[in-house]
Design a protein around this motif. Structure first.
Motif, PDB file in Angstrom:
ATOM      1  N   THR A  84      23.291  20.836   5.487  1.00 49.90           N
ATOM      2  CA  THR A  84      22.373  19.822   6.036  1.00 49.90           C
ATOM      3  C   THR A  84      20.903  20.100   5.756  1.00 49.90           C
ATOM      4  OG1 THR A  84      22.144  20.935   8.197  1.00 49.90           O
ATOM      5  CG2 THR A  84      24.009  19.437   7.923  1.00 49.90           C
ATOM      6  N   GLY A  85      20.602  21.242   5.163  1.00 49.98           N
ATOM      7  CA  GLY A  85      19.198  21.627   4.988  1.00 49.98           C
ATOM      8  C   GLY A  85      18.364  20.632   4.213  1.00 49.98           C
ATOM      9  N   ALA A  86      18.973  19.920   3.278  1.00 54.52           N
ATOM     10  CA  ALA A  86      18.219  18.973   2.454  1.00 54.52           C
ATOM     11  C   ALA A  86      18.076  17.605   3.113  1.00 54.52           C
ATOM     12  CB  ALA A  86      18.904  18.813   1.094  1.00 54.52           C
ATOM     13  N   GLN A  87      18.719  17.398   4.244  1.00 58.34           N
ATOM     14  CA  GLN A  87      18.659  16.107   4.919  1.00 58.34           C
ATOM     15  C   GLN A  87      17.422  16.011   5.825  1.00 58.34           C
ATOM     16  OE1 GLN A  87      20.837  13.776   4.106  1.00 58.34           O
ATOM     17  NE2 GLN A  87      21.903  15.252   2.790  1.00 58.34           N
ATOM     18  N   PRO A  88      16.876  14.812   6.018  1.00 56.47           N
ATOM     19  CA  PRO A  88      15.703  14.655   6.889  1.00 56.47           C
ATOM     20  C   PRO A  88      15.967  15.141   8.313  1.00 56.47           C
ATOM     21  CG  PRO A  88      16.092  12.657   5.608  1.00 56.47           C
ATOM     22  CD  PRO A  88      17.286  13.549   5.391  1.00 56.47           C
ATOM     23  N   TRP A  89      17.216  15.044   8.749  1.00 48.44           N
ATOM     24  CA  TRP A  89      17.577  15.461  10.101  1.00 48.44           C
ATOM     25  C   TRP A  89      18.136  16.887  10.128  1.00 48.44           C
ATOM     26  CZ3 TRP A  89      22.664  16.393   9.212  1.00 48.44           C
ATOM     27  CH2 TRP A  89      23.288  15.612   8.238  1.00 48.44           C
ATOM     28  N   GLY A  90      18.090  17.557   8.989  1.00 50.68           N
ATOM     29  CA  GLY A  90      18.678  18.885   8.890  1.00 50.68           C
ATOM     30  C   GLY A  90      18.059  19.910   9.811  1.00 50.68           C
ATOM     31  N   PHE A  91      16.758  19.748  10.112  1.00 47.18           N
ATOM     32  CA  PHE A  91      16.095  20.730  10.971  1.00 47.18           C
ATOM     33  C   PHE A  91      16.664  20.704  12.386  1.00 47.18           C
ATOM     34  CE2 PHE A  91      13.791  16.873  11.748  1.00 47.18           C
ATOM     35  CZ  PHE A  91      13.332  16.953  13.050  1.00 47.18           C
TER      36      PHE A  91
END
Length: 213
Positions: A182-189
């Protein structure tokens, strides 16, 4: 969404306060976890406050300690794991060559992280999901963090094999896979911060399991 970050900050703070009921058994491990929890709580708090204070004069400076704490604390996860291996009775942990490698790896990760994540740090707005926050504008991934996570996986697996304690390995695997997916997703954080909570609970449980060993 910013309230999710503030909730994570509160959970981390509660866990931090709880550690002081644990005494000073294996003091290095416990203090490592305390610094880790403090850094996680501070990180979530500052990001969560961005909605209201991102334009404030002090807000950018308040973000810098997020990166300092991350770069200065996380590399010591390797030594935490080495200590757990010794307490669990993993023979490899008594090997001087392996112990020396762990120390050198920790120092290298510490130096790399401080240079790339702190000395070269450039901050910029990174809004996501309605959350106004700041982050590094660098496109370089946190290599020291990634390599540390990769290294501790087989170390935690050795703890599982020798002692039967699986939660350290499963917690490390959980955060590694979740961040990677998920790191590359906008919500990954948000997913990453949730994974951090799960992982630190696994570390706290692991410390407690081997505290008197």
């Amino acid at each position: 969404m910013n309230f999710i970050l503030l909730f994570f900050a509160l959970v981390d703070l509660v866990l931090l306060v709880w550690t002081f009921s644990e005494g000073d058994l294996k003091a290095f491990r416990l203090w490592f976890l305390r610094f880790m929890l403090f850094g996680m709580s501070y990180d979530n708090l500052v990001q969560g406050l961005g909605k209201w204070f991102i334009d404030a004069a002090w807000y950018e400076a308040a973000n810098v300690p997020r990166f300092v704490l991350h770069a200065a604390v996380l590399p010591f996860l390797t030594l935490f794991t080495l200590s757990v291996m010794r307490s669990a009775g993993v023979n490899l942990a008594a090997n001087k060559l392996f112990s020396g490698f762990c120390w050198l790896f920790t120092l290298a990760a510490l130096g790399y992280g401080i240079y790339h994540e702190v000395f070269l740090l450039e901050l910029g707005p990174k809004p996501a999901l309605g959350i106004m926050k700041m982050g590094s504008v660098s496109g370089i991934p946190p290599i020291a963090t990634i390599l540390t996570n990769i290294l501790i996986l087989p170390m935690a697996a050795a703890v599982w094999k020798v002692s039967g304690w699986k939660w350290f390995f499963l917690g490390a695997l959980f955060i590694f896979l979740l961040n990677g997916a998920t790191g590359a997703q906008p919500w990954g954080f948000l997913v990453g911060n949730f994974a951090e909570v799960v992982f630190v609970v696994a570390l706290l449980a692991t410390h407690r399991r081997f505290a008197e060993s």
